[in-house]
Design an enzyme around this catalytic site. Sequence first.
Site, PDB file in Angstrom:
ATOM      1  N   HIS A  18       5.121   8.755   1.375  1.00  0.00           N
ATOM      2  CA  HIS A  18       3.654   8.646   1.472  1.00  0.00           C
ATOM      3  C   HIS A  18       3.124   8.114   0.142  1.00  0.00           C
ATOM      4  O   HIS A  18       2.713   8.881  -0.732  1.00  0.00           O
ATOM      5  CB  HIS A  18       3.045  10.020   1.796  1.00  0.00           C
ATOM      6  CG  HIS A  18       1.590   9.963   2.162  1.00  0.00           C
ATOM      7  ND1 HIS A  18       1.092  10.428   3.365  1.00  0.00           N
ATOM      8  CD2 HIS A  18       0.514   9.488   1.488  1.00  0.00           C
ATOM      9  CE1 HIS A  18      -0.225  10.244   3.393  1.00  0.00           C
ATOM     10  NE2 HIS A  18      -0.598   9.673   2.262  1.00  0.00           N
ATOM     11  N   HIS A  68      -9.386  -2.181  -6.019  1.00  0.00           N
ATOM     12  CA  HIS A  68      -9.413  -3.355  -5.131  1.00  0.00           C
ATOM     13  C   HIS A  68     -10.061  -4.564  -5.812  1.00  0.00           C
ATOM     14  O   HIS A  68      -9.697  -5.705  -5.550  1.00  0.00           O
ATOM     15  CB  HIS A  68     -10.160  -3.033  -3.826  1.00  0.00           C
ATOM     16  CG  HIS A  68      -9.366  -2.153  -2.906  1.00  0.00           C
ATOM     17  ND1 HIS A  68      -9.920  -1.521  -1.817  1.00  0.00           N
ATOM     18  CD2 HIS A  68      -8.064  -1.794  -2.925  1.00  0.00           C
ATOM     19  CE1 HIS A  68      -8.979  -0.810  -1.203  1.00  0.00           C
ATOM     20  NE2 HIS A  68      -7.853  -0.958  -1.861  1.00  0.00           N
ATOM     21  N   GLU A 205      -7.300  15.866   7.357  1.00  0.00           N
ATOM     22  CA  GLU A 205      -7.451  15.810   5.885  1.00  0.00           C
ATOM     23  C   GLU A 205      -8.673  16.580   5.425  1.00  0.00           C
ATOM     24  O   GLU A 205      -8.758  17.016   4.279  1.00  0.00           O
ATOM     25  CB  GLU A 205      -7.646  14.346   5.455  1.00  0.00           C
ATOM     26  CG  GLU A 205      -6.409  13.648   5.012  1.00  0.00           C
ATOM     27  CD  GLU A 205      -6.769  12.302   4.399  1.00  0.00           C
ATOM     28  OE1 GLU A 205      -6.716  12.193   3.171  1.00  0.00           O
ATOM     29  OE2 GLU A 205      -7.114  11.362   5.145  1.00  0.00           O
TER      30      GLU A 205
END
Length: 348
Positions: A18, A68, A205
């Site tokens: 992960h 990003h 989550e």
Amino acid sequence: MENEADAFYRELPKVELHAHLNGSVSVNTIEKLISRKPHLNIEHGMTAIGKGQRRTLDECFQVFKVIHQLVDSEEDILMVATDVIREFAADGVKYLELRSTPREEKRTGLTKKGYIESVIKAIKNCKSEGLDIDVRFLVAIDRRNGTEVAMETVKLAEEFMQSTDGLVLGLDLSGDPTVGHGKDLLPALLRAKNCGLKLSLHLSEVPSQQEESNLLLSLPPDRIGHGTFLHPEMGGSQSLVDQVVTNNIPLELCLTSNVKGQTVPCYSKHHFQYWYQMGHPSIICTDDKGVFSTNLSQEYQLTATTFGLSHEAIWKLSQQAIDWIFAPDAVKQQLKQKWEAMKPQVFK
């Protein structure tokens, strides 16, 4: 000087299942990216959460937005993926499944296809360098982008699964868990499953996602990311736990990520203990080693010290992770042989 305990965890052969590509970018690589793009005025503190620091989940996603901006061309992705793979290899990781959402940037000419191709190129380059690590790629669906984009992403993953000789072998579902609903992504996930892609889904989550978790577990996925709020003590339900246990779906557990992202109050209250005591498959992972300032050796050491696990128990935890990789059985057998060959050296 490294003490004996630290050396054990670093020399321990490990499996990482992960790891988000952009979240795994180290300080050194961020430095290179910042020097390429000084006009962005980005500083280190904006891309990582240091020792003792915490952020809300929302603030964690803001950190990704900054990264990003730095990683927006094929050249950037190639460099980032190469560095990340080398760093995992240096930390004793022998098998790695990287995951990332393909993005496009009109300004730099980056396409989603070019994004995946750059990651594949990095994997092949590292292999030709002779690094002792087997790397695969999971194409990620960002849940924030809705039904149509999810289906496009699956088609892209399908295409690469067929053309990369097993390097692309699965699909990740991730993105801000407070946005969108799993029901909108079900058609894409079903298509992925039917064409032979393995599924690793971020699930439960955040609290109060029982309905969505129930729906996604009905697929069922091949692995679960986090699963923080599945069990009743955390606001989940016994029926969710029963589905996970009945289908023997392993959990990818990321201790530092959950503590720093404040979905878990502290290490000792991490849900690793709940599943581990039950004997359920639990895989220690980093999630975002760059953003959360960690590595897999540290995560194993934290697990051992927090829950009182012996070196033998940690070895077993690391070795059992091999059973849950998405690569074929022949690869699992090779890895198990490697673990056996390394055992005398690690326990010297």
